[in-house]
Write a protein that holds these residues in place. Structure first.
Motif, PDB file in Angstrom:
ATOM      1  N   GLY A  87     155.869  -0.489   0.016  1.00 14.70           N
ATOM      2  CA  GLY A  87     155.260  -1.418  -0.934  1.00 14.70           C
ATOM      3  C   GLY A  87     153.879  -0.968  -1.340  1.00 14.70           C
ATOM      4  N   HIS A  88     153.392  -1.523  -2.467  1.00 17.13           N
ATOM      5  CA  HIS A  88     152.115  -1.085  -3.014  1.00 17.13           C
ATOM      6  C   HIS A  88     150.979  -2.077  -2.799  1.00 17.13           C
ATOM      7  CE1 HIS A  88     152.500  -3.942  -6.344  1.00 17.13           C
ATOM      8  NE2 HIS A  88     153.756  -3.544  -6.463  1.00 17.13           N
ATOM      9  N   ASP A  89     151.257  -3.227  -2.160  1.00 16.76           N
ATOM     10  CA  ASP A  89     150.240  -4.279  -2.075  1.00 16.76           C
ATOM     11  C   ASP A  89     149.032  -3.887  -1.243  1.00 16.76           C
ATOM     12  OD1 ASP A  89     151.634  -5.976  -3.734  1.00 16.76           O
ATOM     13  OD2 ASP A  89     152.650  -7.025  -2.105  1.00 16.76           O
ATOM     14  N   VAL A  90     149.236  -3.151  -0.155  1.00 13.24           N
ATOM     15  CA  VAL A  90     148.106  -2.739   0.685  1.00 13.24           C
ATOM     16  C   VAL A  90     147.219  -1.754  -0.079  1.00 13.24           C
ATOM     17  CG1 VAL A  90     147.427  -1.500   2.785  1.00 13.24           C
ATOM     18  CG2 VAL A  90     149.280  -3.183   2.869  1.00 13.24           C
ATOM     19  N   ALA A  91     147.828  -0.792  -0.767  1.00 16.97           N
ATOM     20  CA  ALA A  91     147.053   0.166  -1.565  1.00 16.97           C
ATOM     21  C   ALA A  91     146.272  -0.546  -2.664  1.00 16.97           C
ATOM     22  CB  ALA A  91     147.982   1.221  -2.163  1.00 16.97           C
ATOM     23  N   ASN A  92     146.889  -1.542  -3.290  1.00 16.17           N
ATOM     24  CA  ASN A  92     146.217  -2.323  -4.325  1.00 16.17           C
ATOM     25  C   ASN A  92     145.024  -3.077  -3.741  1.00 16.17           C
ATOM     26  OD1 ASN A  92     145.636  -3.616  -6.702  1.00 16.17           O
ATOM     27  ND2 ASN A  92     147.486  -4.843  -6.773  1.00 16.17           N
ATOM     28  N   TYR A  93     145.201  -3.644  -2.555  1.00 17.20           N
ATOM     29  CA  TYR A  93     144.110  -4.363  -1.885  1.00 17.20           C
ATOM     30  C   TYR A  93     142.948  -3.410  -1.588  1.00 17.20           C
ATOM     31  CZ  TYR A  93     141.698  -7.399   1.443  1.00 17.20           C
ATOM     32  OH  TYR A  93     140.755  -8.166   2.090  1.00 17.20           O
ATOM     33  N   LEU A  94     143.267  -2.229  -1.121  1.00 14.15           N
ATOM     34  CA  LEU A  94     142.232  -1.238  -0.818  1.00 14.15           C
ATOM     35  C   LEU A  94     141.446  -0.866  -2.068  1.00 14.15           C
ATOM     36  CD1 LEU A  94     144.273   1.043   1.582  1.00 14.15           C
ATOM     37  CD2 LEU A  94     142.239  -0.252   2.214  1.00 14.15           C
ATOM     38  N   GLN A  95     142.148  -0.746  -3.191  1.00 11.65           N
ATOM     39  CA  GLN A  95     141.492  -0.363  -4.434  1.00 11.65           C
ATOM     40  C   GLN A  95     140.368  -1.324  -4.791  1.00 11.65           C
ATOM     41  OE1 GLN A  95     143.619  -1.084  -8.107  1.00 11.65           O
ATOM     42  NE2 GLN A  95     142.961   0.863  -8.972  1.00 11.65           N
ATOM     43  N   THR A  96     140.555  -2.595  -4.505  1.00  8.43           N
ATOM     44  CA  THR A  96     139.568  -3.595  -4.908  1.00  8.43           C
ATOM     45  C   THR A  96     138.608  -4.006  -3.797  1.00  8.43           C
ATOM     46  OG1 THR A  96     141.191  -5.343  -4.451  1.00  8.43           O
ATOM     47  CG2 THR A  96     141.048  -4.547  -6.712  1.00  8.43           C
ATOM     48  N   HIS A  97     138.911  -3.672  -2.523  1.00  4.87           N
ATOM     49  CA  HIS A  97     138.101  -4.204  -1.436  1.00  4.87           C
ATOM     50  C   HIS A  97     137.402  -3.170  -0.549  1.00  4.87           C
ATOM     51  CE1 HIS A  97     140.522  -7.759  -2.439  1.00  4.87           C
ATOM     52  NE2 HIS A  97     139.570  -8.456  -1.871  1.00  4.87           N
ATOM     53  N   LEU A  98     137.942  -1.955  -0.431  1.00  5.99           N
ATOM     54  CA  LEU A  98     137.372  -1.025   0.549  1.00  5.99           C
ATOM     55  C   LEU A  98     135.943  -0.630   0.207  1.00  5.99           C
ATOM     56  CD1 LEU A  98     137.578   0.613   3.107  1.00  5.99           C
ATOM     57  CD2 LEU A  98     138.698   2.440   1.813  1.00  5.99           C
ATOM     58  N   PHE A  99     135.689  -0.176  -1.026  1.00  6.84           N
ATOM     59  CA  PHE A  99     134.323   0.210  -1.395  1.00  6.84           C
ATOM     60  C   PHE A  99     133.377  -0.987  -1.363  1.00  6.84           C
ATOM     61  CE2 PHE A  99     136.087   4.105  -3.640  1.00  6.84           C
ATOM     62  CZ  PHE A  99     135.513   4.991  -2.740  1.00  6.84           C
ATOM     63  N   GLU A 100     133.895  -2.148  -1.728  1.00  6.29           N
ATOM     64  CA  GLU A 100     133.081  -3.362  -1.672  1.00  6.29           C
ATOM     65  C   GLU A 100     132.595  -3.598  -0.247  1.00  6.29           C
ATOM     66  OE1 GLU A 100     134.056  -8.088  -1.981  1.00  6.29           O
ATOM     67  OE2 GLU A 100     134.831  -6.807  -3.590  1.00  6.29           O
ATOM     68  N   ASN A 101     133.481  -3.425   0.727  1.00 11.84           N
ATOM     69  CA  ASN A 101     133.104  -3.594   2.125  1.00 11.84           C
ATOM     70  C   ASN A 101     132.137  -2.513   2.597  1.00 11.84           C
ATOM     71  OD1 ASN A 101     134.600  -5.915   2.461  1.00 11.84           O
ATOM     72  ND2 ASN A 101     136.384  -4.870   3.328  1.00 11.84           N
ATOM     73  N   ILE A 102     132.352  -1.275   2.149  1.00 12.79           N
ATOM     74  CA  ILE A 102     131.457  -0.179   2.543  1.00 12.79           C
ATOM     75  C   ILE A 102     130.047  -0.426   2.037  1.00 12.79           C
ATOM     76  CG2 ILE A 102     130.936   2.277   2.222  1.00 12.79           C
ATOM     77  CD1 ILE A 102     133.961   2.793   2.173  1.00 12.79           C
ATOM     78  N   LEU A 103     129.919  -0.766   0.757  1.00 14.81           N
ATOM     79  CA  LEU A 103     128.597  -0.935   0.151  1.00 14.81           C
ATOM     80  C   LEU A 103     127.875  -2.171   0.683  1.00 14.81           C
ATOM     81  CD1 LEU A 103     129.471   0.024  -3.534  1.00 14.81           C
ATOM     82  CD2 LEU A 103     128.283   1.428  -1.841  1.00 14.81           C
ATOM     83  N   LYS A 104     128.623  -3.158   1.159  1.00 17.53           N
ATOM     84  CA  LYS A 104     128.011  -4.368   1.726  1.00 17.53           C
ATOM     85  C   LYS A 104     127.646  -4.207   3.195  1.00 17.53           C
ATOM     86  CE  LYS A 104     130.065  -7.943  -1.224  1.00 17.53           C
ATOM     87  NZ  LYS A 104     131.005  -9.110  -1.254  1.00 17.53           N
ATOM     88  N   GLU A 105     128.111  -3.138   3.815  1.00 13.09           N
ATOM     89  CA  GLU A 105     127.873  -2.943   5.242  1.00 13.09           C
ATOM     90  C   GLU A 105     126.377  -2.738   5.507  1.00 13.09           C
ATOM     91  OE1 GLU A 105     128.921  -3.031   9.051  1.00 13.09           O
ATOM     92  OE2 GLU A 105     130.444  -3.139   7.464  1.00 13.09           O
ATOM     93  N   PRO A 106     125.774  -3.541   6.405  1.00 14.11           N
ATOM     94  CA  PRO A 106     124.353  -3.349   6.734  1.00 14.11           C
ATOM     95  C   PRO A 106     124.098  -1.917   7.223  1.00 14.11           C
ATOM     96  CG  PRO A 106     125.170  -5.400   7.672  1.00 14.11           C
ATOM     97  CD  PRO A 106     126.369  -4.675   7.144  1.00 14.11           C
ATOM     98  N   GLY A 107     123.037  -1.323   6.716  1.00 15.47           N
ATOM     99  CA  GLY A 107     122.702   0.034   7.130  1.00 15.47           C
ATOM    100  C   GLY A 107     123.392   1.115   6.338  1.00 15.47           C
ATOM    101  N   PHE A 108     124.118   0.751   5.247  1.00 17.43           N
ATOM    102  CA  PHE A 108     124.830   1.780   4.489  1.00 17.43           C
ATOM    103  C   PHE A 108     123.886   2.867   3.991  1.00 17.43           C
ATOM    104  CE2 PHE A 108     125.951   3.425   0.261  1.00 17.43           C
ATOM    105  CZ  PHE A 108     127.053   4.189   0.604  1.00 17.43           C
ATOM    106  N   TRP A 109     122.724   2.474   3.450  1.00 15.50           N
ATOM    107  CA  TRP A 109     121.822   3.455   2.849  1.00 15.50           C
ATOM    108  C   TRP A 109     121.135   4.325   3.891  1.00 15.50           C
ATOM    109  CZ3 TRP A 109     122.953   4.056  -1.939  1.00 15.50           C
ATOM    110  CH2 TRP A 109     123.423   2.977  -2.691  1.00 15.50           C
ATOM    111  N   SER A 110     120.958   3.828   5.093  1.00 14.58           N
ATOM    112  CA  SER A 110     120.294   4.613   6.136  1.00 14.58           C
ATOM    113  C   SER A 110     121.279   5.401   6.992  1.00 14.58           C
ATOM    114  CB  SER A 110     119.447   3.702   7.033  1.00 14.58           C
ATOM    115  OG  SER A 110     120.253   2.688   7.621  1.00 14.58           O
ATOM    116  N   GLU A 111     122.477   4.838   7.220  1.00 18.69           N
ATOM    117  CA  GLU A 111     123.488   5.504   8.038  1.00 18.69           C
ATOM    118  C   GLU A 111     124.865   5.366   7.364  1.00 18.69           C
ATOM    119  OE1 GLU A 111     123.468   4.200  12.070  1.00 18.69           O
ATOM    120  OE2 GLU A 111     121.330   4.582  12.358  1.00 18.69           O
ATOM    121  N   PRO A 112     125.084   6.109   6.298  1.00 18.32           N
ATOM    122  CA  PRO A 112     126.334   5.968   5.534  1.00 18.32           C
ATOM    123  C   PRO A 112     127.590   6.211   6.371  1.00 18.32           C
ATOM    124  CG  PRO A 112     124.726   7.261   4.313  1.00 18.32           C
ATOM    125  CD  PRO A 112     124.173   7.093   5.688  1.00 18.32           C
ATOM    126  N   GLU A 113     127.581   7.221   7.232  1.00 18.97           N
ATOM    127  CA  GLU A 113     128.792   7.530   8.000  1.00 18.97           C
ATOM    128  C   GLU A 113     129.185   6.361   8.900  1.00 18.97           C
ATOM    129  OE1 GLU A 113     130.479  10.572  11.416  1.00 18.97           O
ATOM    130  OE2 GLU A 113     128.921  11.300  10.047  1.00 18.97           O
TER     131      GLU A 113
END
Length: 283
Positions: A76-102
């Motif tokens: 199924g494609h629903d998980v991939a679709n969810y990732l498309q809209t949510h994964l980067f959003e979660n990464i960029l909202k993560e505290p410390g992204f700009w200081s410790e991206p990894e």
């Protein structure tokens, strides 16, 4: 923005369609010399297209961030679709992204996988591989992946793989330590619990106890020797080596044309899988 992309966004907003556009291109507003393009082709399987891509630049305060990803769904494609809209959003909202991206990327991968598992009644028991690349101010690239979608960079014409193919045969010990097993049937590829042909993925509720979602993360500096980045689902890499892919587009200046050329080359080599490809040109 191409007309078909505008139409796609209107349909998604209205709730009429969740199918990804099959081609597109763009460039940075600050890093105008950096261009990107993508192209997707559905494979010969009877199920709907299961690949999704992200290929865009985003302005955050005074910083320009390039966001590129390929999500290759399975069952199924629903998980991939969810990732498309949510994964980067979660990464960029993560505290410390700009200081410790990894560190932020690792935490966001884990958080997003948890969200998917919690939404299994909505998203189903399927899963998705992922390869993501975040370009900070056109200078530093952070590539992460789970599964067998791949990122390859070209430096002075030489291909270098920035991701790791998470193969069940290679990670057999880790899978067995979690209580699972790896099948190795003649004529077939190694599979987790006799089912999944990758050792790491998002979702896959029924296999999760034996399946990791921890990404491989690699940092790469962009300099004068860096020509372009190729990201593609395994539909391409099953029939083409890293160096063959680099060599086949090194003289194609337009990123979208380069991505399309790679998908067409994979089809000509009898690839039957869904094929999605992103090319980011740095020069």
């Amino acid at each position: 923005m191409a007309a078909r992309e505008i139409l796609h966004k209107m349909k998604v907003k209205a709730g009429f369609s969740s199918a990804p556009p099959d081609t597109g291109k763009g460039k940075g507003k600050v890093s105008k010399h950096i261009t990107h393009g993508f192209h997707l082709v559905k494979g010969k399987a009877s199920h709907p297209m299961e690949d999704y891509v992200v290929s865009q630049f985003k302005q955050i305060d005074d910083k320009e961030v390039g966001l590129f990803a390929i999500f290759d769904g399975h069952m199924g494609h629903d998980v991939a679709n969810y990732l498309q809209t949510h994964l980067f959003e979660n990464i960029l909202k993560e505290p410390g992204f700009w200081s410790e991206p990894e560190s932020a990327i690792r935490k966001a991968y884990d958080k997003t996988d948890g969200e998917i598992l919690d939404k299994v009644l909505v998203l189903g028991k399927g899963g998705s591989t992922a390869v993501t690349a975040i370009l900070l101010n056109g200078q530093t690239l952070f590539v992460a992946n789970v599964g067998d979608s791949r990122a390859v960079i070209s430096r002075n014409g030489e291909a270098k793989q920035l991701s790791v193919d998470h193969d069940p045969g290679t990670e057999k010990t880790e899978i067995e330590n979690r209580g699972g097993f790896v099948s190795n049937i003649p004529g077939d590829v190694p599979r987790v619990d006799g089912q999944l042909a990758v050792a790491r993925a998002f979702g896959d509720k029924s296999l999760k106890i034996h399946l990791s979602s921890e990404p491989h993360v690699e940092e790469a500096k962009i300099d004068d020797t860096t020509e372009f980045l190729i990201m593609a689902s395994d539909g391409l890499w099953k029939v083409m080596s890293n160096q063959e892919a680099v060599d086949s587009i090194k003289h194609i200046k337009d990123a979208q044309s380069a991505a399309k050329h790679l998908t067409e080359a994979a089809i000509s080599r009898k690839s039957k899988d869904d094929i999605s490809c992103i090319v980011v040109k740095f020069q």
